[in-house]
Motif scaffolding. Structure first.
Motif, mmCIF file in Angstrom:
data_model
loop_
_atom_site.group_PDB
_atom_site.id
_atom_site.type_symbol
_atom_site.label_atom_id
_atom_site.label_comp_id
_atom_site.label_asym_id
_atom_site.label_seq_id
_atom_site.Cartn_x
_atom_site.Cartn_y
_atom_site.Cartn_z
ATOM 1 N N GLY A 1 21.979 22.548 38.270
ATOM 2 C CA GLY A 1 22.846 22.184 37.154
ATOM 3 C C GLY A 1 24.280 21.949 37.592
ATOM 4 O O GLY A 1 24.945 21.030 37.111
ATOM 5 N N ALA A 2 24.757 22.771 38.526
ATOM 6 C CA ALA A 2 26.115 22.594 39.052
ATOM 7 C C ALA A 2 26.232 21.253 39.764
ATOM 8 O O ALA A 2 27.209 20.513 39.570
ATOM 9 C CB ALA A 2 26.465 23.734 39.997
ATOM 10 N N TRP A 3 25.237 20.919 40.581
ATOM 11 C CA TRP A 3 25.264 19.651 41.296
ATOM 12 C C TRP A 3 25.199 18.475 40.319
ATOM 13 O O TRP A 3 25.920 17.491 40.469
ATOM 14 C CB TRP A 3 24.113 19.574 42.302
ATOM 15 N N GLN A 4 24.357 18.583 39.301
ATOM 16 C CA GLN A 4 24.251 17.521 38.299
ATOM 17 C C GLN A 4 25.577 17.312 37.566
ATOM 18 O O GLN A 4 25.944 16.186 37.250
ATOM 19 C CB GLN A 4 23.135 17.825 37.299
ATOM 20 N N ALA A 5 26.291 18.399 37.289
ATOM 21 C CA ALA A 5 27.589 18.291 36.617
ATOM 22 C C ALA A 5 28.586 17.528 37.490
ATOM 23 O O ALA A 5 29.330 16.675 36.998
ATOM 24 C CB ALA A 5 28.129 19.678 36.285
ATOM 25 N N VAL A 6 28.595 17.807 38.790
ATOM 26 C CA VAL A 6 29.498 17.114 39.713
ATOM 27 C C VAL A 6 29.155 15.626 39.770
ATOM 28 O O VAL A 6 30.030 14.766 39.683
ATOM 29 C CB VAL A 6 29.433 17.741 41.124
ATOM 30 N N TYR B 1 30.118 13.829 36.522
ATOM 31 C CA TYR B 1 31.565 13.587 36.477
ATOM 32 C C TYR B 1 31.945 12.422 37.392
ATOM 33 O O TYR B 1 32.687 11.531 36.998
ATOM 34 C CB TYR B 1 32.337 14.844 36.879
ATOM 35 N N ASN B 2 31.425 12.424 38.620
ATOM 36 C CA ASN B 2 31.742 11.359 39.574
ATOM 37 C C ASN B 2 31.283 10.001 39.063
ATOM 38 O O ASN B 2 32.009 9.019 39.159
ATOM 39 C CB ASN B 2 31.091 11.646 40.926
ATOM 40 N N ASP B 3 30.090 9.939 38.506
ATOM 41 C CA ASP B 3 29.521 8.658 38.080
ATOM 42 C C ASP B 3 30.050 8.169 36.737
ATOM 43 O O ASP B 3 30.133 6.970 36.509
ATOM 44 C CB ASP B 3 28.000 8.757 37.996
ATOM 45 N N HIS B 4 30.387 9.097 35.827
ATOM 46 C CA HIS B 4 30.708 8.685 34.464
ATOM 47 C C HIS B 4 32.061 9.158 33.933
ATOM 48 O O HIS B 4 32.593 8.555 33.015
ATOM 49 C CB HIS B 4 29.620 9.168 33.504
ATOM 50 N N GLY B 5 32.606 10.237 34.468
ATOM 51 C CA GLY B 5 33.825 10.800 33.906
ATOM 52 C C GLY B 5 35.101 10.448 34.635
ATOM 53 O O GLY B 5 36.172 10.388 34.043
ATOM 54 N N ILE C 1 30.742 5.436 43.835
ATOM 55 C CA ILE C 1 29.429 6.023 43.572
ATOM 56 C C ILE C 1 28.476 5.797 44.742
ATOM 57 O O ILE C 1 27.761 6.703 45.153
ATOM 58 C CB ILE C 1 28.835 5.466 42.262
ATOM 59 N N LEU C 2 28.464 4.589 45.273
ATOM 60 C CA LEU C 2 27.497 4.258 46.313
ATOM 61 C C LEU C 2 28.019 4.455 47.724
ATOM 62 O O LEU C 2 27.264 4.288 48.679
ATOM 63 C CB LEU C 2 27.010 2.823 46.135
ATOM 64 N N GLY C 3 29.287 4.829 47.850
ATOM 65 C CA GLY C 3 29.842 5.090 49.174
ATOM 66 C C GLY C 3 29.109 6.249 49.839
ATOM 67 O O GLY C 3 28.627 7.166 49.189
ATOM 68 N N ARG D 1 29.194 15.812 49.067
ATOM 69 C CA ARG D 1 29.924 17.013 49.514
ATOM 70 C C ARG D 1 29.500 18.241 48.722
ATOM 71 O O ARG D 1 29.350 19.334 49.274
ATOM 72 C CB ARG D 1 31.426 16.785 49.400
ATOM 73 N N ALA D 2 29.284 18.074 47.409
ATOM 74 C CA ALA D 2 28.827 19.197 46.583
ATOM 75 C C ALA D 2 27.437 19.649 47.007
ATOM 76 O O ALA D 2 27.162 20.850 47.076
ATOM 77 C CB ALA D 2 28.836 18.809 45.106
#
Length: 83
Positions: A7-12, A15-19, A38-40, A47-48
């Motif tokens: 869940g923590a990884w999904q939150a990161v 955020y990266n993809d949409h927030g 996103i694709l880099g 990193r997370a």
């Protein structure tokens, strides 16, 4: 998912993809900047995942044999999924 490393990884990643705000630069639009982020290869999601892998690596649990667990479980809260 709440309270799990998965869940923590999904939150990161969410955020990266949409927030996260993407800016227009001299060479690319905001959409292009977001796409590249996103694709880099090395981004905040990778990193997370690496950090969570380090945190959960020493627990010695077999992911397929364990139910979803709290943050710090070696299977990111998903049976059969290991870092």
């Amino acid at each position: 998912m709440r309270g799990t490393a998965w869940g923590a990884w999904q939150a990161v990643v969410t955020y990266n993809d949409h927030g996260m705000t993407s800016r227009t630069t001299r060479t690319s639009t905001a959409a292009e900047t977001r796409f590249e982020r996103i694709l880099g290869g090395e981004n905040i999601g990778s990193r997370a995942l690496a950090l969570l892998s380090q945190v959960t690596a020493g627990e010695g649990r077999c992911p397929a044999d364990q139910p979803p667990g709290p943050v710090g479980s070696s299977h990111f809260g998903m049976p059969g999924v290991s870092p």
